[in-house]
Design a protein around this motif. Sequence first.
Motif, PDB file in Angstrom:
ATOM      1  N   ILE A   1       0.858  -1.185   0.000  1.00 13.48           N
ATOM      2  CA  ILE A   1       0.000   0.000   0.000  1.00 13.48           C
ATOM      3  C   ILE A   1       0.891   1.230   0.000  1.00 13.48           C
ATOM      4  N   TYR A   2       0.624   2.146  -0.922  1.00 18.45           N
ATOM      5  CA  TYR A   2       1.470   3.317  -1.103  1.00 18.45           C
ATOM      6  C   TYR A   2       0.736   4.559  -0.619  1.00 18.45           C
ATOM      7  N   LEU A   3       1.163   5.066   0.513  1.00 18.69           N
ATOM      8  CA  LEU A   3       0.554   6.226   1.138  1.00 18.69           C
ATOM      9  C   LEU A   3       1.516   7.407   1.084  1.00 18.69           C
ATOM     10  N   PRO A   4       1.007   8.621   1.194  1.00 21.17           N
ATOM     11  CA  PRO A   4       1.895   9.794   1.205  1.00 21.17           C
ATOM     12  C   PRO A   4       2.940   9.738   2.313  1.00 21.17           C
ATOM     13  N   THR A   5       2.611   9.078   3.406  1.00 21.53           N
ATOM     14  CA  THR A   5       3.531   9.008   4.549  1.00 21.53           C
ATOM     15  C   THR A   5       4.506   7.848   4.455  1.00 21.53           C
ATOM     16  N   GLY A   6       4.360   6.971   3.466  1.00 20.62           N
ATOM     17  CA  GLY A   6       5.285   5.851   3.315  1.00 20.62           C
ATOM     18  C   GLY A   6       4.580   4.618   2.779  1.00 20.62           C
ATOM     19  N   THR A   7       5.372   3.584   2.537  1.00 17.60           N
ATOM     20  CA  THR A   7       4.869   2.338   1.965  1.00 17.60           C
ATOM     21  C   THR A   7       4.637   1.305   3.061  1.00 17.60           C
ATOM     22  N   ILE A   8       3.508   0.616   2.976  1.00 18.94           N
ATOM     23  CA  ILE A   8       3.248  -0.547   3.823  1.00 18.94           C
ATOM     24  C   ILE A   8       3.425  -1.755   2.918  1.00 18.94           C
ATOM     25  N   SER A   9       4.553  -2.406   3.019  1.00 17.43           N
ATOM     26  CA  SER A   9       4.919  -3.426   2.042  1.00 17.43           C
ATOM     27  C   SER A   9       4.264  -4.775   2.328  1.00 17.43           C
ATOM     28  N   MET A  10       4.147  -5.569   1.285  1.00 16.55           N
ATOM     29  CA  MET A  10       3.543  -6.899   1.395  1.00 16.55           C
ATOM     30  C   MET A  10       4.498  -7.878   2.063  1.00 16.55           C
ATOM     31  N   PHE A  11       5.792  -7.677   1.843  1.00 18.68           N
ATOM     32  CA  PHE A  11       6.838  -8.464   2.494  1.00 18.68           C
ATOM     33  C   PHE A  11       7.651  -7.542   3.393  1.00 18.68           C
ATOM     34  N   PRO A  12       8.312  -8.081   4.405  1.00 21.93           N
ATOM     35  CA  PRO A  12       9.228  -7.232   5.179  1.00 21.93           C
ATOM     36  C   PRO A  12      10.189  -6.516   4.233  1.00 21.93           C
ATOM     37  N   MET A  13      10.413  -5.238   4.469  1.00 18.04           N
ATOM     38  CA  MET A  13      11.200  -4.441   3.539  1.00 18.04           C
ATOM     39  C   MET A  13      12.623  -4.965   3.400  1.00 18.04           C
ATOM     40  N   SER A  14      13.141  -5.635   4.431  1.00 16.55           N
ATOM     41  CA  SER A  14      14.482  -6.217   4.317  1.00 16.55           C
ATOM     42  C   SER A  14      14.535  -7.245   3.197  1.00 16.55           C
ATOM     43  N   LEU A  15      13.386  -7.895   2.922  1.00 14.71           N
ATOM     44  CA  LEU A  15      13.301  -8.833   1.807  1.00 14.71           C
ATOM     45  C   LEU A  15      12.883  -8.128   0.527  1.00 14.71           C
ATOM     46  N   ALA A  16      11.826  -7.307   0.629  1.00 14.51           N
ATOM     47  CA  ALA A  16      11.250  -6.669  -0.553  1.00 14.51           C
ATOM     48  C   ALA A  16      12.275  -5.833  -1.305  1.00 14.51           C
ATOM     49  N   SER A  17      13.090  -5.108  -0.555  1.00 12.45           N
ATOM     50  CA  SER A  17      14.113  -4.281  -1.204  1.00 12.45           C
ATOM     51  C   SER A  17      15.465  -4.986  -1.239  1.00 12.45           C
ATOM     52  N   GLY A  18      15.497  -6.208  -0.727  1.00 13.57           N
ATOM     53  CA  GLY A  18      16.741  -6.961  -0.683  1.00 13.57           C
ATOM     54  C   GLY A  18      16.778  -8.065  -1.712  1.00 13.57           C
ATOM     55  N   ILE A  19      16.771  -9.301  -1.235  1.00 15.17           N
ATOM     56  CA  ILE A  19      16.994 -10.437  -2.112  1.00 15.17           C
ATOM     57  C   ILE A  19      15.868 -10.660  -3.115  1.00 15.17           C
ATOM     58  N   LEU A  20      14.655 -10.131  -2.829  1.00 10.43           N
ATOM     59  CA  LEU A  20      13.538 -10.312  -3.758  1.00 10.43           C
ATOM     60  C   LEU A  20      13.584  -9.337  -4.922  1.00 10.43           C
ATOM     61  N   SER A  21      14.319  -8.242  -4.798  1.00 11.64           N
ATOM     62  CA  SER A  21      14.348  -7.207  -5.825  1.00 11.64           C
ATOM     63  C   SER A  21      15.471  -7.437  -6.832  1.00 11.64           C
ATOM     64  N   LEU A  22      15.328  -6.785  -7.981  1.00 13.64           N
ATOM     65  CA  LEU A  22      16.374  -6.814  -9.017  1.00 13.64           C
ATOM     66  C   LEU A  22      17.364  -5.692  -8.733  1.00 13.64           C
ATOM     67  N   ASN A  23      18.123  -5.859  -7.657  1.00 16.56           N
ATOM     68  CA  ASN A  23      19.027  -4.794  -7.227  1.00 16.56           C
ATOM     69  C   ASN A  23      20.176  -4.614  -8.210  1.00 16.56           C
ATOM     70  N   PRO A  24      20.526  -3.361  -8.517  1.00 22.95           N
ATOM     71  CA  PRO A  24      21.563  -3.081  -9.529  1.00 22.95           C
ATOM     72  C   PRO A  24      22.935  -3.587  -9.093  1.00 22.95           C
ATOM     73  N   GLY A  25      23.708  -3.989 -10.109  1.00 21.43           N
ATOM     74  CA  GLY A  25      25.082  -4.423  -9.851  1.00 21.43           C
ATOM     75  C   GLY A  25      25.191  -5.835  -9.331  1.00 21.43           C
ATOM     76  N   GLU A  26      24.085  -6.508  -9.075  1.00 23.08           N
ATOM     77  CA  GLU A  26      24.112  -7.879  -8.567  1.00 23.08           C
ATOM     78  C   GLU A  26      23.493  -8.825  -9.589  1.00 23.08           C
ATOM     79  N   VAL A  27      23.915 -10.078  -9.550  1.00 24.48           N
ATOM     80  CA  VAL A  27      23.261 -11.100 -10.352  1.00 24.48           C
ATOM     81  C   VAL A  27      22.059 -11.589  -9.552  1.00 24.48           C
TER      82      VAL A  27
END
Length: 802
Positions: free
Chosen positions: A432-458
């Motif tokens: 959920i994307y609110l003006p005050t911030g995102t309430i993510s479906m997964f813990p953000m440590s995962l959502a923005s970590g190993i689950l994402s297509l982070n640049p510079g990594e395979v």
Amino acid sequence: MQPTILLLAAAAAGTALAFTTNTPPLLTSLTPTRKSTTRLFGKSSDDNSSILKEGRLVEFTAGSGSGGGNSNKLGAIVGKEGKRNLKILTSTGRTVSVPPRSIKHVVPNGRVDTSDITQIEQHESAAASALSDDMAVGGQNVMEMWELLLEEEDATNSIDLVTISELLLGDSSSISCYATKVLLTEGVASYCFKELGGKLADLPLYEPRQVHIVENMRSRAEIEAKEASKWDELKQRIDDFSSNDDMVMDLKGESEEVQIALQSLESLACLANLSPEEMQREEKAASEAITCAKQFLQNVGRRATPEMARTMLVSLGINGWNKHTNMDLIRLKIPTAFDQYLEDAATEIAMNPPPDLDEDLRMDLTHLPAFAIDDASTKEIDDALSVEILSTDDDEPIHSRLRLWVHIADPSRYISLGSPLDKEARRRGTSIYLPTGTISMFPMSLASGILSLNPGEVTCALSVGMMLDNSGGIDEATPPIITPSLVKTTRLTYDQVDLLLDPFCMVDNEGGSSGVCESVENAIDMSIETAVESLRQLQYISEQRLQWRMDGGSSESISSYELPDMTVKATQSADAIDGWEIDIYAKNVFAANRIVTECALAANEAMALYGMTHGIPLPFRGQEMDEVSDDEINMTPAGPCRSWLAIQKSRPSQISTNPLPHAGLGLGMYVQGSSPVRRYADLALHHQIKSHLRGEKLPFPANDSDDDLGDTAATVIGIARKAALVARQLERPANDYWLKEFLQRKGTETTQVVVLSGDRWKDNVYKLFIPDFGAIFSYTSTTSLANGQQIDMQSRTLSELI
């Protein structure tokens, strides 16, 4: 305070004896002798008109129309109003109109000069003084008189107010009679006498209650008084906290009853920003918490309304409430954090990834430049784009030499179906994307970590490769490739891509850059020449795809202009008003946005084709559009008005396990599968396709599967619908709230709006558009407005319309 002097008179003898309550007399010797029933009880007329004359002092029920609350008020009749109502003058000098049925008491001997309100004030003052004295002696005087009267042989008989006034206060003046009446009905010992009902009379009648009844009522009154005292003390503390901005009420110091009551205020307060119709529905099906909250507010002398509950929570600072607390999050019970066991599970997956079930199928695409294009603030990177050049033969058409790749993040690589993290993501349904911030479906440590297509990594992805025909459609002769993959991405923002595609961004022969392109040189791990070439190929594909969809009758065929999205950011800042800084702007569609949109739509169409071809039940999405004539389009001003026309012609979308045409997109079939880190239905679609690729049983089979006892494709559709509903209930109201706050802060500054169209269902109602912010709202105008008309309005005025 000096004790009240009790004057007991022997009515027949006309004698009086005075004594103080500090030295109680023997009441039995002072019993009045009654000469006749007629003298004591007076004569009551059946015709109210005989006593409701001008100048008579009366007590009447004052409702909301006569001065707040539903309590009795004292006033003098000054005449009639209309055929039946009476005009009554109160001590405030105000004249009110009440029906005769609202008259509850006629003051004996009470006739005043209606031009002199001080006479009314004297009666009220005497009554207030009598109550104060009565409180000081704990109702002892009334109790003693009651005991005296009970000892008479005819104690069961009634007695008129004039006689009681003579016994209690020593005279029968209207002032004494009114003070006596107030003591009998509102005093400490009000349970001693019963006021007899019936028709109004010059001499109201009272009956001394029997001992056992009085004892029961006194016991109950003592309990109620103790309870009232407790609430009075709490009310005072609430007032103290509310008047001091630096004080926050600590619930731990309160009784369990008060803690529950204060916490229940949240349920009621969360109704404050609903429409009257929605609020009425919620209150009609009132929960136990809402009922508790209303009773609590009444106990502390407040109006039992949602807005009052919100005001109290904010003033007391309970549970961190402040002026900008998002009540919809609380009302819908949306979790804003993850339990520790889920955070621990996320950490474990990141440190010790599970075996890759698709390891043998993963295609290595790390050699392709892959661009993850999104806003700079985006943390969940769930897609990237590549162009693969299949041939260098310049004699071949360019479309036949390019394969578009859309790489989609692959959370199903790490999140097993049925695991705690999967169950929580399913429960939430969407980020959920609110003006005050995102309430993510997964813990953000995962959502923005190993689950994402982070640049510079395979990173692991599910890649969709497509060849397009010469019109821009997916080439039927070359079926799309859908495969688990390995990719290496480059992160770019929309603004950076637009700069690189700018014709003034010059690239020299040695791959160097000049001008505006220098700002993105450090953002890529390749030469700018290579990046620009790939991005221009993606731009070509996106333009080709857009034209193909428009040829298919998409909403863009009505208007090539796309209304911008409103972007709202609310950030805490010590230097800002109320501690919040608000930034609102229109997110216009340029080349970079079009590239991402068209490529994602192509990938979603390819996955829909794959599902149809192989009989895989997927959450297919469809939409119908009403017909629109060329004349209607030509009569509508180009730009925002035509875009709004296209929106008006679009019907609500549908979700089905069978392929559906999506007229709004100009696609024969369509699914959403490009955001599996943000939407659970997209993640479920990945599980479906990857299970089929591995030759395994589908986790979400068709609804008519005979051997299925668990989830079906219908389950995914239900999750998708619920998630969309929750997002609508939260995101739009939150954006509107902060837009309203933003416009209020701009005060008298002028904001330009554009009339999009008149409302199809309501006369004199128009849809207005704020180009600077991308906001659309309704406006009622007494004058006719033309489509495309521009109006300058004060920002504060606009805020009242949101």
